[in-house]
Write an enzyme that holds these catalytic residues in place. Structure first.
Site, mmCIF file in Angstrom:
data_model
loop_
_atom_site.group_PDB
_atom_site.id
_atom_site.type_symbol
_atom_site.label_atom_id
_atom_site.label_comp_id
_atom_site.label_asym_id
_atom_site.label_seq_id
_atom_site.Cartn_x
_atom_site.Cartn_y
_atom_site.Cartn_z
ATOM 1 N N GLU A 20 -4.285 32.212 11.438
ATOM 2 C CA GLU A 20 -5.353 32.069 10.450
ATOM 3 C C GLU A 20 -6.543 32.986 10.682
ATOM 4 O O GLU A 20 -7.294 33.264 9.745
ATOM 5 C CB GLU A 20 -5.840 30.614 10.412
ATOM 6 C CG GLU A 20 -4.777 29.639 9.935
ATOM 7 C CD GLU A 20 -5.319 28.251 9.680
ATOM 8 O OE1 GLU A 20 -4.603 27.453 9.051
ATOM 9 O OE2 GLU A 20 -6.459 27.944 10.102
ATOM 10 N N SER A 22 -8.292 9.302 7.099
ATOM 11 C CA SER A 22 -8.626 8.336 6.046
ATOM 12 C C SER A 22 -7.608 7.207 6.117
ATOM 13 O O SER A 22 -6.663 7.148 5.332
ATOM 14 C CB SER A 22 -8.588 9.009 4.667
ATOM 15 O OG SER A 22 -8.990 8.108 3.662
ATOM 16 N N PRO A 23 -7.774 6.291 7.080
ATOM 17 C CA PRO A 23 -6.713 5.341 7.419
ATOM 18 C C PRO A 23 -6.374 4.333 6.335
ATOM 19 O O PRO A 23 -5.367 3.632 6.449
ATOM 20 C CB PRO A 23 -7.244 4.660 8.688
ATOM 21 C CG PRO A 23 -8.723 4.852 8.635
ATOM 22 C CD PRO A 23 -8.936 6.175 7.979
ATOM 23 N N ARG A 59 0.835 -1.197 0.000
ATOM 24 C CA ARG A 59 0.000 0.000 0.000
ATOM 25 C C ARG A 59 0.874 1.253 0.000
ATOM 26 O O ARG A 59 1.839 1.343 0.763
ATOM 27 C CB ARG A 59 -0.914 0.047 1.246
ATOM 28 C CG ARG A 59 -1.996 -1.023 1.268
ATOM 29 C CD ARG A 59 -3.086 -0.738 0.255
ATOM 30 N NE ARG A 59 -4.178 -1.694 0.350
ATOM 31 C CZ ARG A 59 -4.251 -2.826 -0.351
ATOM 32 N NH1 ARG A 59 -3.268 -3.144 -1.199
ATOM 33 N NH2 ARG A 59 -5.278 -3.634 -0.220
ATOM 34 N N GLU A 60 0.505 2.219 -0.848
ATOM 35 C CA GLU A 60 1.150 3.535 -0.822
ATOM 36 C C GLU A 60 0.397 4.411 0.163
ATOM 37 O O GLU A 60 -0.827 4.561 0.058
ATOM 38 C CB GLU A 60 1.147 4.178 -2.209
ATOM 39 C CG GLU A 60 2.036 3.485 -3.219
ATOM 40 C CD GLU A 60 1.416 2.212 -3.789
ATOM 41 O OE1 GLU A 60 0.159 2.151 -3.870
ATOM 42 O OE2 GLU A 60 2.168 1.282 -4.124
ATOM 43 N N GLU A 119 3.440 30.096 3.221
ATOM 44 C CA GLU A 119 2.623 28.893 3.050
ATOM 45 C C GLU A 119 1.523 29.118 2.006
ATOM 46 O O GLU A 119 0.634 28.285 1.845
ATOM 47 C CB GLU A 119 2.011 28.460 4.388
ATOM 48 C CG GLU A 119 3.050 27.961 5.384
ATOM 49 C CD GLU A 119 2.439 27.386 6.654
ATOM 50 O OE1 GLU A 119 1.195 27.274 6.720
ATOM 51 O OE2 GLU A 119 3.206 27.055 7.564
#
Length: 208
Positions: free
Chosen positions: A113, A130-131, A48-49, A159
């Site tokens: 911010e 998002s495991p 898995r990547e 940024e």
């Protein structure tokens, strides 16, 4: 309910290789691993990547006097694939740098911010973003602030941030949740947690 829920843990995974694939603003790593199977025995090697961007905090500032949230708006290029408007309404958030506490990041990001100062800070929950594809865990906080000080455009030039600040009434935030105007996970989870726990949260804040 199955008696076997939670029968495995990290000891039931064998990492065979961890291969760096890309290192830029973010990092990609390939994992080769085997894991125990529910039916018994071990899996074949799984490859898995995984997207590794560190872990983050998200904080929802609230003013009990004005009954307003301080939310921000900024462009998110990843939203273009499924949204006509990739300028999203979000909670304040940021990556936890080495040596920083979660509370440190909440306060730093609130100033960068939104130009606001946080008062009381309460940990709400944390979740895996998002495991299946990333290691990132996001920690959700609630905080009090003076919403009347929230205005203008903020963000760090280095940024490439271009962030507009909004004072949002409770009823409007709830309506945006219901009609889908707010559709990013951290903001949905933070607002839902607030409305679920509002009574206890405000009581605890008033006793400090």
């Amino acid at each position: 309910m199955s008696k076997k829920i939670g029968m495995f843990n990290s000891n039931d995974i064998k990492i065979e290789a961890k291969t760096p694939l890309y290192q830029g603003f973010f990092k990609m790593v390939r994992y080769d691993f085997k894991h125990k199977l529910f039916a018994g025995g071990w899996s074949d090697t799984v490859r898995r990547e995984i997207f590794e961007r560190g872990h983050a905090v998200a904080v929802l500032p609230y003013d009990p006097d004005t009954q307003e949230f301080v939310l921000i708006e900024q462009i998110r290029i990843g939203a273009m694939a499924t949204s006509d408007n990739p300028w999203l309404i979000e909670v304040i958030a940021g990556i936890i740098d080495e040596g920083e506490t979660e509370a440190d990041v909440c306060c730093r990001e609130a100033e960068e911010e939104a130009g606001i100062v946080l008062r009381q800070l309460s940990k709400a929950t944390s979740y895996l973003a998002s495991p299946g594809g990333t290691t990132e865990r996001i920690h959700i906080f609630m905080a009090t602030t003076d919403a009347t000080t929230a205005s203008g455009i903020h963000g760090l030039d280095h940024e490439s941030e271009d962030i507009r600040v909004h004072r949002v009434a409770e009823k409007d935030a709830l309506e945006w949740l219901e009609n889908g105007r707010i559709d990013n996970a951290a903001t949905i989870i933070a607002l839902q947690w607030f409305f679920m726990h509002k009574k206890v949260l405000l009581k605890n804040w008033s006793q400090v």
